[in-house]
Write a protein that holds these residues in place. Structure first.
Motif, PDB file in Angstrom:
ATOM      1  N   ARG A  92       0.878  -1.460  -0.141  1.00  9.64           N
ATOM      2  CA  ARG A  92      -0.091  -0.002  -0.027  1.00  9.64           C
ATOM      3  C   ARG A  92       0.735   1.097  -0.038  1.00  9.64           C
ATOM      4  O   ARG A  92       1.663   1.421   0.968  1.00  9.64           O
ATOM      5  N   TYR A 128      -9.097 -10.173  -0.429  1.00 15.04           N
ATOM      6  CA  TYR A 128      -9.108  -9.092  -1.600  1.00 15.04           C
ATOM      7  C   TYR A 128      -9.998  -9.732  -2.458  1.00 15.04           C
ATOM      8  O   TYR A 128     -10.313  -9.117  -3.660  1.00 15.04           O
ATOM      9  N   CYS A 187     -13.326  -5.014  -0.796  1.00 11.14           N
ATOM     10  CA  CYS A 187     -12.659  -4.286   0.083  1.00 11.14           C
ATOM     11  C   CYS A 187     -13.172  -4.645   1.376  1.00 11.14           C
ATOM     12  O   CYS A 187     -14.391  -4.381   1.744  1.00 11.14           O
ATOM     13  N   PRO A 188     -12.419  -5.106   2.322  1.00 13.68           N
ATOM     14  CA  PRO A 188     -13.004  -5.714   3.473  1.00 13.68           C
ATOM     15  C   PRO A 188     -13.755  -4.472   4.346  1.00 13.68           C
ATOM     16  O   PRO A 188     -14.727  -4.573   5.151  1.00 13.68           O
ATOM     17  N   MET A 189     -13.225  -3.150   4.362  1.00 15.32           N
ATOM     18  CA  MET A 189     -13.844  -2.178   4.874  1.00 15.32           C
ATOM     19  C   MET A 189     -15.354  -1.706   4.197  1.00 15.32           C
ATOM     20  O   MET A 189     -16.111  -1.755   4.785  1.00 15.32           O
ATOM     21  N   CYS A 232     -10.427   1.857   8.119  1.00 19.72           N
ATOM     22  CA  CYS A 232      -9.492   0.602   8.165  1.00 19.72           C
ATOM     23  C   CYS A 232      -7.957   1.065   8.275  1.00 19.72           C
ATOM     24  O   CYS A 232      -7.813   2.494   8.608  1.00 19.72           O
ATOM     25  N   ILE A 279      -5.161   1.856   7.079  1.00 26.15           N
ATOM     26  CA  ILE A 279      -4.688   2.975   6.517  1.00 26.15           C
ATOM     27  C   ILE A 279      -5.502   4.232   6.126  1.00 26.15           C
ATOM     28  O   ILE A 279      -4.789   5.301   5.880  1.00 26.15           O
ATOM     29  N   ILE A 280      -6.670   4.304   6.516  1.00 29.24           N
ATOM     30  CA  ILE A 280      -7.374   5.446   6.427  1.00 29.24           C
ATOM     31  C   ILE A 280      -7.399   6.056   7.776  1.00 29.24           C
ATOM     32  O   ILE A 280      -8.189   5.872   8.876  1.00 29.24           O
ATOM     33  N   GLY A 288     -12.334  -2.070  -5.504  1.00 29.59           N
ATOM     34  CA  GLY A 288     -10.832  -2.380  -5.128  1.00 29.59           C
ATOM     35  C   GLY A 288     -10.696  -1.354  -3.658  1.00 29.59           C
ATOM     36  O   GLY A 288     -11.570  -1.100  -2.781  1.00 29.59           O
ATOM     37  N   CYS A 289      -9.394  -0.935  -3.547  1.00 24.11           N
ATOM     38  CA  CYS A 289      -9.175  -0.068  -2.473  1.00 24.11           C
ATOM     39  C   CYS A 289      -9.146   1.493  -2.806  1.00 24.11           C
ATOM     40  O   CYS A 289      -8.529   2.321  -3.812  1.00 24.11           O
ATOM     41  N   VAL A 290     -10.191   1.964  -2.090  1.00 31.65           N
ATOM     42  CA  VAL A 290     -10.572   3.582  -2.567  1.00 31.65           C
ATOM     43  C   VAL A 290      -9.410   4.377  -2.140  1.00 31.65           C
ATOM     44  O   VAL A 290      -9.267   5.636  -2.715  1.00 31.65           O
ATOM     45  N   MET A 291      -8.693   3.861  -1.247  1.00 31.97           N
ATOM     46  CA  MET A 291      -7.296   4.757  -0.611  1.00 31.97           C
ATOM     47  C   MET A 291      -6.317   4.792  -1.783  1.00 31.97           C
ATOM     48  O   MET A 291      -5.725   5.575  -1.875  1.00 31.97           O
ATOM     49  N   GLN A 332      -6.610  -4.091  -6.250  1.00 32.74           N
ATOM     50  CA  GLN A 332      -6.948  -5.367  -6.429  1.00 32.74           C
ATOM     51  C   GLN A 332      -8.028  -5.577  -7.422  1.00 32.74           C
ATOM     52  O   GLN A 332      -8.166  -6.877  -7.929  1.00 32.74           O
TER      53      GLN A 332
HETATM   54  S1  SF4 Z   1      -9.652   0.798   1.850  1.00 33.08           S
HETATM   55 FE1  SF4 Z   1      -7.962  -0.573   0.933  1.00 33.08          FE
HETATM   56  S2  SF4 Z   1      -6.491  -0.717   2.381  1.00 33.08           S
HETATM   57 FE2  SF4 Z   1      -8.423  -0.461   3.623  1.00 33.08          FE
HETATM   58  S3  SF4 Z   1      -9.679  -2.340   3.611  1.00 33.08           S
HETATM   59 FE3  SF4 Z   1     -10.083  -1.390   1.896  1.00 33.08          FE
HETATM   60  S4  SF4 Z   1      -9.005  -2.366   0.456  1.00 33.08           S
HETATM   61 FE4  SF4 Z   1      -8.060  -2.503   2.217  1.00 33.08          FE
END
Ligand code: SF4
Length: 395
Positions: free
Chosen positions: A220, A259, A268-270, A287, A289-290, A325-328, A366
């Protein structure tokens, strides 16, 4: 292959370690996801998988780390941890991901595990503080699996983790876990400098080291030193997905991922709401990283606080509407918009999370539409189909 894997786990793990894994993680884990599904039907939101960063300090200095490891150490106190865990257990949760910094720097970590024999803890650790004494106590408790991070060979490990002799120190911790018959995992944050770890050779080495499961995270590009040059290309992420699917059918080692669902569709798990994060300062974040929050663990019962959070709700919905995927990574602009709209606090000690967010360039994650790679192994397909999918987030 499944028989060989089962044999490795049964012969390699202490019976108490095994029984806690099967019951607290397996049976109660499934129950917690079924209870999550029922909550969703009632319009309630509380994740079945909570990730808690118990302490901010660490003995390493990894590239791409977003934690305030070089600031004064802060930790979640024993009583607060007990309250968090009890609030979540009252809602059927049993699995807890324990992060840091380096969790084993928390002086009461093992006391926390001992206070909750009915829960299951996966500890994301660099392994360097796991002595025989620590591993022997984890064996006695049985309800803990160390997920040890290894980022490359001797040279790469020192470079990635900002210290010397990292690889051997970590292997010593892993060896202590093996000697004490724990259920052991190894995680790697795959990037440009350690891509060779995405190989059968590496997995076979892990098997020889007594490791039972592996987890290939994708690097990341975040934090005070994001090192964008380490980011993976979409083709490399696709290669990792294909490799994971193939190796799950070939080698007697389990491979975890967070993922993709059974059809190989990204998630995205979040955004799906299966997990949210609690920082070392008690902030409730979408999550790890946010690093922006509206609520803290001190605002009341954890379920009530998270269930009524319009901030978390809008984060899940905005992310799910924008990408699988990952919004961040893909849409830092949307993250910035939500932070500003809700007036969310920068939860870092360095107070630079917004500056870092503003500096992020959109990049792939992802989500790779049109190139989905479905599960080939029936057990992963069965489990993901029922207990790890979009949960209705992606309409
Ligand atoms: S925002 Fe990105 S790092 Fe956070 S849970 Fe979703 S995919 Fe994973």
């Amino acid at each position: 292959m499944m028989y060989q894997f089962a044999k490795r786990v049964v012969t390699g793990c202490d019976p108490k370690v095994l029984s806690k894994f099967v019951w607290n993680f397996g049976v109660k884990g499934v129950r917690s996801v079924e209870m999550y599904k029922s909550r969703l039907k009632r319009g309630e939101h509380f994740p079945p998988f909570l990730f808690v960063s118990v302490i901010s300090s660490c003995n390493l200095r990894c590239q791409g780390c977003w934690v305030d490891v070089d600031k004064p150490s802060k930790k979640i106190e024993f009583d607060d941890m007990n309250r968090i865990l009890n609030d979540a257990k009252r809602r059927g949760n049993s699995y807890f991901g324990i992060l840091g910094g380096e969790p084993f720097q928390h002086p009461q970590l093992l006391d926390i595990f001992e206070a909750h024999p009915d829960a299951y803890f996966q500890v994301f650790t660099n392994g360097q503080m796991i002595t025989d004494e620590v591993a022997a106590r984890l064996r006695k408790l049985g309800n803990v699996s160390p997920l040890i991070s290894i980022e490359g060979n001797e040279v790469i490990s020192d470079e990635r983790r900002g210290r010397l002799n990292v690889f051997n120190h970590t292997l010593a911790g892993l060896e202590a876990c093996r000697r004490n018959k724990l259920l052991i995992g190894v995680a790697t944050s795959v990037c440009q400098t350690n891509f060779e770890l995405v190989s059968e050779t590496w997995l076979r080495r892990l098997i020889d080291l007594g490791v039972h499961y592996a987890w290939f995270h994708t690097y990341r590009v975040v934090g005070p030193k994001p090192n964008p040059q380490l980011a993976l290309t979409p083709e490399q992420v696709r290669h990792i997905r294909r490799f994971i699917v193939q190796m799950r059918n070939k080698l007697p080692i389990a491979i975890v991922d967070a993922y993709w669902d059974d059809k190989g569709e990204a998630l995205c798990p979040m955004a799906t709401g299966v997990s949210h994060h609690i920082s070392p300062y008690g902030d409730i974040e979408p999550c790890p990283i946010i690093q922006f929050a509206k609520e803290t663990i001190h605002d009341g019962d954890l379920f009530e606080v998270m269930n009524r959070s319009t901030y978390l709700k809008e984060f899940r919905q905005t992310s799910a509407n924008a990408t699988r995927g990952c919004v961040m990574l893909e849409r830092p602009d949307l993250v910035r918009g939500l932070v500003e709209k809700h007036g969310a606090r920068d939860t870092t000690q360095r107070q630079e999370a917004l500056v870092e967010l503003n500096a992020l360039q959109p990049r792939s994650s992802q989500y790779d539409p049109g190139n989905e790679i479905p599960e080939e192994n029936w057990m992963y397909r069965f489990a993901k189909k029922r207990w790890f999918f979009g949960f209705g987030a992606y309409t």
